[in-house]
Structures are given as structure tokens and as C-alpha cells.
Design a protein around this motif. Structure first.
Motif, PDB file in Angstrom:
ATOM      1  N   TRP A 166      61.042 -46.053 -13.476  1.00 43.61           N
ATOM      2  CA  TRP A 166      60.581 -47.444 -13.509  1.00 43.61           C
ATOM      3  C   TRP A 166      61.577 -48.310 -14.259  1.00 43.61           C
ATOM      4  O   TRP A 166      61.782 -49.469 -13.898  1.00 43.61           O
ATOM      5  N   TYR A 199      58.029 -35.731  -5.964  1.00 43.59           N
ATOM      6  CA  TYR A 199      57.621 -37.130  -5.890  1.00 43.59           C
ATOM      7  C   TYR A 199      56.737 -37.483  -7.078  1.00 43.59           C
ATOM      8  O   TYR A 199      56.864 -38.548  -7.685  1.00 43.59           O
ATOM      9  N   LEU A 217      62.035 -42.208  -1.904  1.00 40.19           N
ATOM     10  CA  LEU A 217      61.176 -43.272  -2.439  1.00 40.19           C
ATOM     11  C   LEU A 217      61.889 -44.624  -2.360  1.00 40.19           C
ATOM     12  O   LEU A 217      61.306 -45.633  -1.977  1.00 40.19           O
ATOM     13  N   LEU A 270      57.633 -40.272  -9.917  1.00 38.66           N
ATOM     14  CA  LEU A 270      56.751 -41.406 -10.207  1.00 38.66           C
ATOM     15  C   LEU A 270      56.267 -41.404 -11.644  1.00 38.66           C
ATOM     16  O   LEU A 270      55.972 -42.455 -12.215  1.00 38.66           O
TER      17      LEU A 270
END
Lengths: 314, 324
Positions: free
Chosen positions: B83, B73, B291, B77
Motif C-alpha cells: 500500500w 495474493y 494485482l 494485500l
């Protein structure tokens, strides 16, 4: 308060005699006589603008349909020269024969028919059972389960599909049709909801006598309620059939070249010796793949829309 | 006489499994069991399994793996690609969802007029929505084909150079067009909803001097707002998960397709799929999957929270059937 209002409105609707109320007549009957239409268009004058907008939108939406036929009827040379929007001359109708014979089209089509039918029938029946349970029976935790059902309608499909595939791979179900049997037997939340709304709207008297006679719920469901739900059955079957027929990811993940469906075969079957895609055959194959769905929907459109509006989601 | 009196005596009450309540509960659970068992086995368990995998460094092939806690995770991230692909996916939703929801409402309102050939228009507009994503994507791919496609032919009529639609930013436009083609599905649902708006309410508003726009905003929209909300939520969830069109708009085919998706079409699910099946990083991919699942849950939750104040229900949606 809103309920009573709706009721009184409904009453007013049935009590009013439409023949003596020109407003209602004008509002509620499509295809009026000439004079009425003229009067209306003088008052609001929307028809021509609306007509034009609808025409433009329809042309935009249907141009791809024209183009896929154009592409399907071209020879490789005609495709290569490009540059024209016109109907091909000569039109190569034999492309449709090639589309069926160059790959094992009929085998893939049979796979699609088989999977969609089996899964569709199972889903239709299992969803009816569950919908009946939610509509007519009582049990502890029912409201919580119903909340879960609604949440499941929002459940993102592909997110659960990948780990399900991993599990199916571990138990040896990849490459078989068993996953579709399991998915079919597990019922579909949206269809459960559809049935539940339908069954909940039926009068209580229906099963009262049967219950007093000691009839089992299974028999009440099978002999009284299921025969009444024919419109929903048709809608549910068509929706689940079309869902499996159109599904691409599940057969891509779970099946192999020997037993996959038409959806997958379309995307990788039509290539020349050098591995380049044959666009005219892809177009012809895609047309043949979509035609059954279009026919089904055109013929049952009215019923399908009724079924959709019966859900009460609206 | 004595038999009758003893049957009402508390000591000889029927046992629990003989009561109507028990029988009803048993029947209820028998009837809903296909869905309950199916959901546990085919939805909840796979998600739990993916969560388990996300805590490992498993590659999907070798039998051994190591527990790594929440490392995956943290990696997801801190990876800029996460993103970037979330951004592309969000952008797609920002473009496609409003156009679909508003556009299908406008078309439904137009069709709800007494226009000539109404049934015909309805069928024509609905037709593309029947076409499955595979066939829809293949069709548009042919339209946007560089040398033989119709779009470049039309541009040619205006003296413009042929555009290479399958690369760069252009392919994102193609993706949007594919997604918008199915707008007719929403039109049908909205049309059914519009026909249930009580004529009497509209007439009353008209008598009170409300114009077209006022009647639409104050009567029609509130009445059909549950349908609009439902469409908004389902369309958003559907668009966020877009996978098949983005995959098929790539130049490659078969197993090579997933790694040849042009950068501007590398949506979140494309990245997840590639991590699983092209790069065999099952642990990392499962963390991405989870997620994304949480993100979708949050978005759905926010919609319903916000809508609690703005959506008008003629019938209380939490009221159940006759037994509730």
C-alpha cells in the motif's frame, strides 16, 4: 449530422477565395507582412506575453541540455570545485574521446544500431501488413480483433516484459538478439493503427481493377498500397527505431555486458578504479548517445507530425 | 446452355473453400496473423504464465515448487509495503499527469498563436521529449548532483546551503522533474489537433460574441477532447509503470541499483522488480504483477466509462474502414 456539417464546412473552405477574405488571410497564413501584424497585435496584443512565456519555458527545458555539455567538458578537478554555472575554462573536449575509448563505445553503438534497425524494419513491415488487413480486407471476427488491438495500445509494457523475460530464459533466448526479431515480427499496435487509418482512407478504385484481373492480395498490397504509404513507412520506422534505441529495460534484462546496447553501457561503464562514477564521461557519452535521435527528429519533424496526425487518434 | 443452367443449380454450388467469402476471410487472417500470433505468444501467454507462477512458491532457481493457491495474493494485500508503494506511485501520477496534460495543452495553445519563430519554439520544446529516459535521468542526476550540480549552484547564488537531492523526500522531487521534462511530446500532438479545429466554427462563435475563453472552452476543447482523453489515459498508464528513472536515480549501479533505490522512490514496479530479481520470490512477485495489471485495467476502464458522456467524436470511432 456532425458529418454533414463537417462536409459543408470543408466545401465552404475550398469555395471561398482567400484573396478577398481578409479574415481568412489573417487567420491562416503565418508570417504576414508588417502592417498586418501590427494591426493584429493592436487588436489582441498577445504576442509579447506569449513570446515571454515561451522563452521562459524553453529556457527551463533547455537548461539541462546546456548543463550536460558543461559537465561533459569539465575535468574531474573542475567538477569537484563545483559552484559555478559558467562554461568551463579550459573546456576539456578530449572527454568526448575518452567517452568513446574508455569503454567499448563503438561496439555498444553498433549493437544499438543493429538491433534498432533490424527490429525497426521488421516492425515497419509487419505493422503495414496487419494495418492493411484491418483496413481493406474482411473476415469473421474482425471487429472483435480490432477492439483487442485498441485495448493492446493501452497494454502496460513492463508488466508483460518481465514474464516474457522468464519465458525467454526458459527457452534459451536470453543473451541473444532473437527476442527483438520476434517483437519486430509481431508488429506494434500503435503502428498498426497508424497504417490502418492511412490505408482505410485510400479510394476503393485502387485495387478494383487488380482484383478483377485476379491479382492476389499479397501483390495488391506489395505493388499498389505499400509504395503509396511512404510517409507512414518513414514515421513507423523512425518511431520503432527510436523506441529500441531508447529502450533500457529489455537489454538490461535480456543481454549481457558483451552484447548489450549503448543505453545500458552508459549507466554502468564510466567508473574510475574505485568504482565511482565519472560524471564528465557519463555526460559526454550521453550526449553522443542522444545526438543521432535528435538529428533524425529535427530532420523529419514535419513528416513525423503529419504521420502522428494521420492516426486519427486525435 | 446446359452448363450455364447447372452452375446456378444449388446442388453444384462451389464448395465453401472456393467462395469469395472464404478467400477474403483467409486473406484477412493471413495479413493479420503476425500480430495475432505475436500477441498470443508474447503478451497473452506470458501473462497467463505469470498468473500460473503467482499460484506457486517458486523461487525462480530451484526446479521444485509447491502450489499455494491464492496465498501470495493474500500476502501481497496484507503487506503494508504494497500500500505504501501503491501510494507513492499514485502520488507521482497525481502530480505528473495533470501537469503534463494541462501544461502541454496550454503550450500548444500558445504555439498555435501567430508568434514569431513558431517552428523554432516548437522544435525547442519538443527536443527534450526525444531524449530517452536513460539519458534524461542521467542528465537530471548531474543537475541535482550535490557538489557539482547546477541546482545547488543556483541555490548558492541565493545564499542557500547545498541540498542532498539524492536522498529522503528530495529524490521524489527529482523524479517528478525528470518525468515532466518530456512534456513536449504532448505539445506536438495537441498542436496537430488544434490545427484541425475548424476555423469556421471559431469564427462563427466569434461573430456570435464569444470571447477567447468561451471559444476555447465551448469549441476548441470539445473538438479535441478525444486527443485529450487518449493522452490522459496513456500518460496515466505510463506514469504508473515508471521504472527506469526511479531505478537510475539510486546511488547504486548494476545489479545493486534495485535494492539501493531510496524509500520515497520505491514505486510499485521497483518493488515488483526487486521481489523477482533481488529476492527471488517469483511467486510473490507474480502476484504483485497481476494485482497491478488488474488495477491498471480498472483505471483504464473507468476513464473510458466516464468519458463516454464527455468526449465528443466528430466521427464515430467504432465505424470502421470501407469494408465495415
Amino acid at each position: 449530422m456532425t458529418d454533414t456539417m463537417a462536409n459543408s464546412l470543408k466545401q465552404a473552405k475550398t469555395l471561398r477565395d482567400p484573396t478577398i477574405d481578409p479574415v481568412t488571410v489573417r487567420q491562416s497564413r503565418p508570417g504576414q507582412d508588417e502592417g498586418d501584424r501590427r494591426e493584429r497585435s493592436r487588436r489582441h496584443r498577445p504576442s509579447r506575453v506569449v513570446f515571454t512565456i515561451l522563452l521562459v519555458v524553453s529556457l527551463l527545458l533547455l537548461f539541462p541540455v546546456y548543463w550536460i555539455f558543461v559537465t561533459a567538458l569539465k575535468s574531474p578537478n573542475q567538477l569537484a570545485s563545483g559552484g559555478t554555472l559558467l562554461w568551463p575554462a579550459p573546456a576539456h573536449f578530449e572527454n568526448f574521446i575518452h567517452a568513446v575509448t574508455d569503454i567499448a563505445f563503438l561496439v555498444y553503438a553498433a549493437n544499438s544500431v543493429f538491433l534498432s534497425t533490424v527490429s525497426g524494419l521488421l516492425t515497419t513491415l509487419s505493422s503495414a501488413l496487419v494495418g492493411y488487413g484491418f483496413a481493406r480486407l474482411r473476415g469473421p471476427g474482425k471487429n472483435v480483433l480490432f477492439g483487442v488491438l485498441i485495448a493492446m495500445m493501452m497494454m502496460p509494457g513492463i508488466i508483460t516484459l518481465i514474464p516474457t523475460y522468464l519465458l525467454f530464459a526458459r527457452v534459451g533466448l536470453v543473451g541473444t538478439y532473437w527476442p527483438w526479431v520476434l517483437w519486430g515480427a509481431a508488429a506494434a499496435p500503435y503502428l498498426i493503427f497508424l497504417y490502418r487509418q492511412f490505408f482505410a482512407g485510400l479510394p476503393k478504385e485502387l485495387e478494383e481493377a487488380a482484383v478483377l484481373d485476379g491479382c492476389s492480395q499479397a501483390r495488391i498490397f506489395w505493388q499498389i498500397f505499400l509504395p503509396l504509404s511512404k510517409p507512414v513507412l518513414v514515421t513507423a520506422f523512425v518511431m520503432s527505431f527510436a523506441g529500441v534505441w531508447g529502450d533500457f529495460i529489455s537489454p538490461m534484462l535480456l543481454l549481457d555486458n558483451s552484447n548489450t546496447t549503448l543505453a545500458v553501457a552508459l549507466t554502468n561503464g564510466y567508473v574510475n578504479e574505485k568504482g565511482f562514477p565519472l560524471n564528465n564521461l557519463i555526460a559526454a557519452g550521453a550526449i553522443l548517445y542522444v545526438i543521432p535521435l535528435v538529428l533524425i527528429f529535427v530532420f523529419i519533424q514535419r513528416r513525423y507530425v503529419q504521420g502522428l496526425s494521420a492516426t486519427g487518434i486525435k | 446452355m446446359s452448363a450455364a443452367s447447372s452452375s446456378v443449380h444449388p446442388a453444384s454450388r462451389p464448395r465453401f473453400y472456393q467462395t469469395t467469402r472464404w478467400r477474403q476471410g483467409r486473406d484477412f487472417y493471413l495479413f493479420v496473423s503476425p500480430w495475432v500470433v505475436g500477441t498470443i505468444l508474447l503478451t497473452i501467454f506470458p501473462l497467463a504464465y505469470a498468473f500460473g507462477v503467482s499460484l506457486t512458491n517458486w523461487d525462480g532457481i530451484s526446479p521444485g515448487f509447491r502450489w499455494v493457491g491464492f496465498d501470495n495474493y493474500a500476502k501481497v494485500l496484507s503487506n503494508p509495503e504494497t500500500w505504501a508503494s501503491l501510494g507513492r506511485t499514485g502520488m507521482l501520477a497525481l502530480v505528473v499527469v495533470p501537469i503534463t496534460v494541462v501544461g502541454s495543452l496550454v503550450l500548444a495553445v500558445l504555439l498555435n498563436n501567430k508568434v514569431r519563430f513558431r517552428a523554432g519554439w516548437r522544435t525547442l520544446i519538443y527536443l527534450p521529449a526525444v531524449v530517452p529516459p536513460v539519458a534524461a535521468t542521467l542528465t537530471w542526476k548531474l543537475l541535482f548532483e550535490r557538489d557539482s550540480g547546477a541546482v545547488n549552484a543556483i541555490l548558492g547564488l541565493f545564499g542557500r546551503d547545498a541540498v542532498n537531492w539524492m536522498t529522503g523526500q528530495q529524490v521524489f522531487i527529482v523524479l517528478i522533474v525528470v518525468m515532466l521534462w518530456g512534456i513536449g511530446g504532448g505539445v506536438i500532438i495537441n498542436l496537430a489537433a488544434l490545427q484541425d479545429v475548424p476555423q469556421e466554427l471559431l469564427e462563427a462563435a466569434e461573430l456570435d460574441g464569444a470571447g477567447h475563453w468561451r471559444r476555447f472552452v465551448s469549441v476548441t476543447v470539445p473538438t479535441i477532447s478525444p486527443v485529450l482523453l487518449f493522452q490522459f489515459v496513456t500518460t496515466t498508464i505510463g506514469v504508473l509503470q515508471t521504472f527506469v528513472p526511479a531505478l537510475l536515480l539510486s546511488p547504486g549501479s548494476g545489479a545493486a541499483a534495485i535494492t539501493s533505490v531510496p524509500e520515497s522512490n520505491r514505486l510499485f514496479m521497483i518493488d515488483v522488480y526487486a521481489e523477482y530479481f533481488a529476492f527471488s520470490r517469483y511467486g510473490y512477485a507474480s502476484a504483485m504483477l497481476w494485482l497491478f495489471f488488474v488495477v491498471i485495467l480498472l483505471i483504464t476502464g473507468i476513464f473510458f466509462k466516464v468519458s463516454g458522456r464527455t468526449v465528443f467524436y466528430a466521427v464515430d470511432p467504432s465505424a470502421g474502414g470501407r469494408n465495415d
